[in-house]
Enzyme design. Structure first.
Site, PDB file in Angstrom:
ATOM      1  N   ARG A   1      57.930 -50.215 107.970  1.00  0.00           N
ATOM      2  CA  ARG A   1      58.107 -49.642 109.302  1.00  0.00           C
ATOM      3  C   ARG A   1      57.135 -50.254 110.307  1.00  0.00           C
ATOM      4  NH1 ARG A   1      55.341 -43.943 107.373  1.00  0.00           N
ATOM      5  NH2 ARG A   1      53.192 -44.634 107.530  1.00  0.00           N
TER       6      ARG A   1
ATOM      7  N   GLY B   1      -5.314 -32.108 110.270  1.00  0.00           N
ATOM      8  CA  GLY B   1      -6.636 -31.557 110.522  1.00  0.00           C
ATOM      9  C   GLY B   1      -7.451 -32.389 111.478  1.00  0.00           C
TER      10      GLY B   1
ATOM     11  N   ASP C   1       3.721 -29.219 105.568  1.00  0.00           N
ATOM     12  CA  ASP C   1       3.687 -30.681 105.452  1.00  0.00           C
ATOM     13  C   ASP C   1       4.115 -31.175 104.079  1.00  0.00           C
ATOM     14  OD1 ASP C   1       1.461 -29.711 104.160  1.00  0.00           O
ATOM     15  OD2 ASP C   1      -0.005 -30.821 105.356  1.00  0.00           O
TER      16      ASP C   1
ATOM     17  N   GLY D   1      -0.543 -25.454 105.615  1.00  0.00           N
ATOM     18  CA  GLY D   1      -0.541 -24.015 105.434  1.00  0.00           C
ATOM     19  C   GLY D   1       0.804 -23.442 105.080  1.00  0.00           C
TER      20      GLY D   1
ATOM     21  N   LYS E   1      56.869 -38.499 107.040  1.00  0.00           N
ATOM     22  CA  LYS E   1      56.897 -39.812 106.394  1.00  0.00           C
ATOM     23  C   LYS E   1      57.155 -40.940 107.378  1.00  0.00           C
ATOM     24  CE  LYS E   1      58.392 -37.968 101.932  1.00  0.00           C
ATOM     25  NZ  LYS E   1      59.466 -37.917 100.911  1.00  0.00           N
TER      26      LYS E   1
ATOM     27  N   CYS F   1      -8.957 -22.613  97.961  1.00  0.00           N
ATOM     28  CA  CYS F   1      -8.147 -21.405  98.107  1.00  0.00           C
ATOM     29  C   CYS F   1      -8.904 -20.158  97.673  1.00  0.00           C
ATOM     30  CB  CYS F   1      -6.850 -21.537  97.313  1.00  0.00           C
ATOM     31  SG  CYS F   1      -7.076 -21.517  95.521  1.00  0.00           S
TER      32      CYS F   1
ATOM     33  N   LYS G   1      49.251 -42.934  96.333  1.00  0.00           N
ATOM     34  CA  LYS G   1      49.668 -41.762  95.564  1.00  0.00           C
ATOM     35  C   LYS G   1      48.514 -40.765  95.445  1.00  0.00           C
ATOM     36  CE  LYS G   1      52.197 -42.671  91.981  1.00  0.00           C
ATOM     37  NZ  LYS G   1      52.578 -43.092  90.616  1.00  0.00           N
TER      38      LYS G   1
END
Length: 764
Positions: free
Chosen positions: A60, A458, A559, A518, A322, A623, A301
């Site tokens: 076509r 920092g 971070d 932090g 089609k 900590c 297909k």
């Protein structure tokens, strides 16, 4: 007079009669010769006037280009004798039995050849070429055309050109010299090498043919024949009737999409994938869509299966067909809000109307296009295609005449009239330069879409413009002020300066990403508790003031998490579903990606990797606890041990250069160990063991498939940590690789990745 015995006696009167008769017969013979020569010349002239042209059409798409030429030939019966051969998918019910539209156009089809071997895979394509080569010789021998007209780059057309060339039939190839990617390029150029004459569409195609050694005198720059029809008929008054007949009564002009996607035979699986992504994007975009079935190439297909699996044929927004007659298809493309897929119609004919087009994948790579075409070369999700739809839908572009001005057929007929059938077929050669094409590209747009990335360290406050590919376009660095007010004021000023500079750099800022130390609540954009390095930085709402000042969306995260996001988008973690990133710098941090998502935890303290305890009575950590990895293996911990050894005069060794005024750092400890200092080596072995044991705990808890070490100490720790894992981890985890990051700015890239990922996905 007595005659000599054995001689013949001739009367002079009789002799004169014989001579007269002989002269008469000689004159008659010469007259008949002149008449025969004249008749032969007239026949030759008649044959020259009526050039026997065979037009072969396979599907076509190529018929839409060949039909205008066929009408032109038929309109001049005194000059041309038209023969029509139909083969390929024209004759298959699943593809619409499109040979009927040729009959409806009142053309006599001289031969119908069933040449398609079903299967829609690579082998079926090869078998179809072979079947066509078996059937074509009988047809061509019966028709004996002077010229065979072949179009484009289909495997059927290659069979036609091969058969004709081997049978010494001259070939006129339409649309040679173009570049479109995939196997089509190879087929098209192969046909061009077999063809004797060329009718090309663009100046660049003409230059390509010349560069391919084709004789310039046998190349016609005609334009695309389909433009002759579409430029003269696309302003039909009944276009709304056509739109409604295919899409329903409630669809308006420029408010629907035409979709046409074909397989890419050189990368079938990728083309099936992008087809599925296109359908997902169209479903999400929620506009009425006319979707045509793919062509018969290998992979079609599977594409139809994908379409049916997604329920497209039953979806209220879709109409799947089609085949559509070319005249109606012109109207639908002309008045569409957008065309999407990889059909050549999108990059060629649609430009004549200014219809916006999204070209997907590699099938048309290299084609000349107007500014109406936006390329999406590749996509991992449907978001990029959805974004392209947002950019293109409803726009109108200037009409392009790259592929023709509506006068291709008269040029081609004039060219056919000049063909001298007595001249040899041997080609001559020339080698002109080839120009490059320039077109709009989604990847260029994504290159300029950028993020503002902020790294709150920092010591320093850094801001960068980062583009979609992860390149840092421009970076700004200032010392981080000590007080909250000064820090916020400087942060907003640096971001404002960067947004102004982005305009000059042709970068469109999508948002702001902030990486900070932090514990962070990323959902609210609030720093809950910061490290001791950043004072007055707890319960701080970063999102609101930045968003209010810049009028941009803002994302904030720890971070360590940002480092993991950077690896996921730009580093070793790209494409890895589960991995851990461990930052070995001043402190120890990191992030964990599990099933492609960042792990935050219920109170946003997940992946505090530096505070995994590896000893109950180890050194004190920042900590407040003891025996954390950070207390053993961080840069601060190594610096502390280096100072201790230095104070005890146990650090310096022979060959080690240390200035008295120079501050003691972790680098001195590592250097001393390399030069044979046993005390320094013992400290580093303990640090490596602590880090290795901590990472083993990570492996045993979340079982990532990869560990990425980042930070200034990563290159030192990589080998010993890998050794410790192989010695101490469970057998199932011993083979997990430890690699060092290649990213120079993980904090900035991670901050940018929050913007670049989430601004386009619209989710967090």
């Amino acid at each position: 007079m007595e005659a000599h015995p054995g001689s013949l006696c001739i009367n002079p009167h009789h002799l004169s009669i014989w001579k007269a008769q002989e002269l008469y017969y000689m004159r008659m013979q010469r007259g008949r010769g002149r008449m025969e020569r004249k008749r032969t010349e007239e026949q030759n002239q008649c044959e020259k006037r009526r050039l026997r042209v065979c037009v072969a059409t396979c599907n076509r798409a190529d018929y839409s280009k060949l039909a205008p030429i066929m009408f032109g030939l038929k309109a001049h019966p005194d000059e041309f004798e038209l023969e029509v051969v139909v083969l390929g998918s024209h004759l298959i019910d699943d593809y619409g039995n499109t040979f009927r539209m040729i009959e409806q156009d009142d053309f006599d089809i001289g031969s119908k050849l069933h040449t398609i071997v079903r299967g829609e895979d690579e082998a079926a394509m090869v078998e179809s070429v072979g079947l066509a080569l078996v059937k074509l010789p009988d047809v061509l021998q019966r028709l004996r055309p002077d010229i065979l007209v072949v179009h484009g780059d289909r495997f059927d057309a290659l069979a036609l050109a091969t058969a004709a060339a081997l049978m010494n039939i001259r070939i006129l190839h339409l649309e040679g010299g173009e570049v479109s990617g995939t196997i089509d390029d190879s087929i098209r150029h192969a046909i061009s090498k077999l063809a004797h004459y060329h009718a090309c569409c663009t100046h660049m195609a003409e230059q390509h043919l010349i560069a391919m050694c084709e004789d310039h005198s046998r190349i016609l720059l005609a334009g695309c024949p389909s433009y002759d029809k579409l430029l003269s008929s696309h302003h039909r008054e009944d276009y709304m009737d056509i739109i409604k007949s295919w899409l329903g009564d409630n669809v308006g002009e420029h408010d629907y999409i035409v979709a046409l996607q074909h397989p890419v035979t050189t990368d079938i699986q990728q083309s099936i994938k992008i087809y599925g992504l296109m359908l997902d994007a169209l479903i999400s975009f929620n506009k009425r869509t006319l979707i045509l079935f793919p062509n018969i190439d290998a992979g079609s297909k599977e594409m139809v299966r994908v379409m049916r699996k997604k329920g497209i044929e039953q979806h209220t927004n879709f109409r799947a067909v089609k085949h559509i007659p070319f005249e109606q298809f012109i109207q639908l493309v002309c008045h569409a809000g957008c065309m999407i897929g990889n059909s050549s119609c999108g990059v060629r004919e649609a430009g004549a109307f200014g219809t916006p087009v999204i070209n997907l994948g590699t099938r048309q790579t290299g084609r000349e296009t107007g500014e109406n075409v936006l390329h999406v070369r590749d996509a991992d999700t449907h978001n990029k295609i959805y974004h392209a739809l947002e950019l293109q839908f409803g726009k109108r572009y200037p009409c392009s005449k790259i592929y023709g001005d509506g006068s291709a057929v008269p040029r081609i007929l004039k060219f056919l009239r000049t063909i001298d059938l007595s001249e040899p077929l041997q080609k001559t050669f020339c080698f002109p330069p080839v120009k490059d094409s320039i077109s709009q590209d989604i990847d260029h747009i994504l290159e300029t879409q950028s993020a503002l990335a902020v790294d709150l360290g920092g010591t320093n406050l850094r801001v960068a413009i980062v583009c979609m590919r992860g390149n840092i376009v421009k970076k700004y660095t200032q010392s981080n002020p000590k007080t909250f007010e000064d820090r916020m004021q400087l942060l907003l000023k640096m971001c404002a300066d960067a947004t102004r500079d982005a305009v000059c750099l042709n970068c469109r800022i999508l948002g702001v990403g902030v990486s900070t130390g932090g514990r962070v609540n990323p959902q609210e954009g609030v720093v809950l508790h910061s490290t001791k390095l950043i004072q007055e930085w707890s319960s701080v709402d970063l999102r609101t003031p930045i968003s209010d000042a810049l009028h941009l969306p803002v994302w904030v995260d720890n971070d360590g998490n940002c480092a993991a996001l950077a690896e996921r988008k730009f580093g070793h973690g790209k494409g890895v579903e589960n991995f851990a990133t461990v930052i070995t710098g001043t402190g120890i941090g990191g992030g964990i990606i599990h099933q492609n998502e960042l792990v935050h935890g219920s109170t946003f303290c997940a992946a505090e990797l530096g505070h995994i305890m590896v000893s109950l009575d180890g050194p004190e950590c920042s900590c407040g606890s003891s025996g954390c990895i950070e207390a053993y293996a961080s840069g601060m911990a190594l610096q502390r041990e280096a100072k201790r050894l230095h104070d005890e005069d146990l650090l310096k060794v022979e060959g080690m250069d240390m200035k008295h005024s120079e501050p003691i750092t972790a680098a001195h400890l590592i250097n001393a160990a390399r030069l044979g200092n046993s005390k320094a080596d013992a400290v580093l072995n303990k640090a490596s063991t602590a880090l290795g044991v901590g990472i083993i705990n990570i492996l045993h808890i979340v079982n990532p498939s990869l560990v990425i070490l980042s930070g200034v100490l990563a290159s030192y720790y990589q080998v010993p940590v890998q050794r410790i894992i192989s010695e101490r981890a469970l057998i199932s985890a011993q083979s997990i690789k430890v690699v060092t990051s290649d990213l120079e700015e993980p904090a900035l890239l991670g901050a940018a990745s929050m913007v670049l990922d989430y601004a386009t996905r619209r989710i967090y």
